[in-house]
Design an enzyme around this catalytic site. Structure first.
Site, PDB file in Angstrom:
ATOM      1  N   GLU A  49      51.203  15.734  33.011  1.00  0.00           N
ATOM      2  CA  GLU A  49      52.850  15.451  33.657  1.00  0.00           C
ATOM      3  C   GLU A  49      52.957  14.571  33.488  1.00  0.00           C
ATOM      4  O   GLU A  49      52.097  13.594  32.633  1.00  0.00           O
ATOM      5  CB  GLU A  49      52.206  14.701  34.888  1.00  0.00           C
ATOM      6  CG  GLU A  49      53.536  14.543  35.708  1.00  0.00           C
ATOM      7  CD  GLU A  49      53.448  13.989  37.529  1.00  0.00           C
ATOM      8  OE1 GLU A  49      53.647  13.648  37.981  1.00  0.00           O
ATOM      9  OE2 GLU A  49      52.245  13.722  37.316  1.00  0.00           O
ATOM     10  N   LYS A 132      60.656  18.426  38.613  1.00  0.00           N
ATOM     11  CA  LYS A 132      60.271  18.587  39.433  1.00  0.00           C
ATOM     12  C   LYS A 132      60.951  18.130  40.168  1.00  0.00           C
ATOM     13  O   LYS A 132      62.017  17.001  40.264  1.00  0.00           O
ATOM     14  CB  LYS A 132      59.337  17.009  39.657  1.00  0.00           C
ATOM     15  CG  LYS A 132      57.839  16.690  40.853  1.00  0.00           C
ATOM     16  CD  LYS A 132      57.203  15.829  40.341  1.00  0.00           C
ATOM     17  CE  LYS A 132      56.437  15.486  40.846  1.00  0.00           C
ATOM     18  NZ  LYS A 132      55.175  14.314  40.370  1.00  0.00           N
ATOM     19  N   CYS A 166      52.615  18.265  39.869  1.00  0.00           N
ATOM     20  CA  CYS A 166      51.475  17.048  41.303  1.00  0.00           C
ATOM     21  C   CYS A 166      51.731  17.651  42.325  1.00  0.00           C
ATOM     22  O   CYS A 166      51.292  19.189  42.469  1.00  0.00           O
ATOM     23  CB  CYS A 166      51.944  16.032  40.652  1.00  0.00           C
ATOM     24  SG  CYS A 166      51.214  14.503  40.865  1.00  0.00           S
TER      25      CYS A 166
END
Length: 319
Positions: A49, A132, A166
């Site tokens: 990430e 995200k 995540c």
């Protein structure tokens, strides 16, 4: 004549730290890593990430002092435009080393920043990106929200490829949408080195019937600028600048659709962790032996924010 589908794909997750505030140097490092992965005959390489641009580990972006504003300016300047020259360079790397490349990057769109994942094929084509959808905790101070327009799953010779970043993995409808699209190689780059992450990834692999590839950065304090340019948290009380203090412990892992750990988790340093993924296993039936049940219950407790009580019978043959 249609070529036969390969029976396996060699996949590598990268556990390495960005060069913070220096995106060109991070790209140089990425190329060295890709060269090493190609020497391992990797066909799919997944970076952590926010690897391109850097993850602001420990930084307090509520600091409104001139120093804090200058730090945010530098961070914003380290982001990349998509498309842009950095994306072109990543595409060229994928073509040079003949790999499918998946990498975390933070993307600049005007004044807004997004935590994104970029996808490239072996010919150097920029396939697209995932932004995200909901940044986690204090990430919302610096990263904007994505939306469902960038939740792609791509057809590849090795299976359907996509990414959830995540703790988006605590969003059950997002996971469900990826399963509905037929995802088979589920890339989950993260900033979390906690004990519960592997449990969540094990649950996702079994729930989705897919391989899970989760690369995580490994960083020491010396990998970030020294004070006063960069403070790790409100103070450096527990972290000595320019030292070997570990501030991001890694834990990269590859997990099969049956919940079997194929590579990792590793908490010892930077490295490449590789496994051969059997493509035919996507459709293979399985029976749960119970070994992964605790991982699933751990994920359910965290996702639901609830206590989980799981009674199980104990029996002997004589019973």
């Amino acid at each position: 004549m249609v070529s036969a589908m390969p029976s396996t794909v060699r996949a590598t997750v990268v556990q390495a730290c960005s060069v913070f505030y220096d995106t060109p140097a991070t790209l140089d490092k990425a190329e060295i890593i890709l060269k090493d992965a190609a020497e391992l005959e990797s066909q799919l390489v997944v970076f952590p990430e926010a690897f391109i641009g850097g993850y602001p580990r420990g930084y307090n972006f509520t600091d409104q002092s001139p120093r804090g504003k200058e730090s945010f300016r530098k961070y914003h300047a380290s982001a990349i435009n998509v498309p842009g020259p950095e994306v072109d360079r990543l595409a060229a790397m994928a073509a040079k080393y003949k790999v499918y490349l998946v990498t975390g990057a933070f993307e600049r769109k005007g004044y807004k920043l997004h935590c994104s994942v970029l996808f490239f094929d072996t010919e150097g084509n920029d396939l697209g990106k995932h932004r995200k959808i909901m940044p986690t905790y204090s990430e919302r101070l610096v990263w904007g929200c994505g939306d469902c327009s960038t939740t792609p799953v791509y057809d590849t010779p090795y299976g359907k490829l996509g990414s959830v970043i995540c703790w988006e993995n605590r969003m059950p409808l997002l996971r469900k949408s990826m399963y509905a699209k037929g995802i088979e190689i589920y890339c989950a780059p993260t900033a979390d080195s906690g004990d519960t992450w592997v449990s969540t990834m094990t649950h996702v692999a079994m729930e989705g019937g897919c391989y899970v590839l989760s690369p995580i950065q490994f960083c020491r304090r010396r990998d970030y600028p020294s004070p006063p340019e960069y403070l790790y948290g409100p103070s450096e009380e527990f972290v000595t600048p320019d030292s070997d203090s570990i501030i991001w412990a890694g834990g990269s892992v590859i997990i099969s659709p049956h919940g079997e750990i194929l590579a990792g988790p590793n908490y010892e340093g930077e490295g490449l962790f590789t496994a051969d993924l059997g493509i035919e296993i996507y459709c293979a039936p399985t029976a749960d032996s119970g070994d992964t049940w605790v991982s699933t219950m751990t994920h359910v407790a965290m996702e639901g924010g609830c206590y989980v009580l799981s009674p199980i019978q104990f029996g002997r043959r004589k019973d």
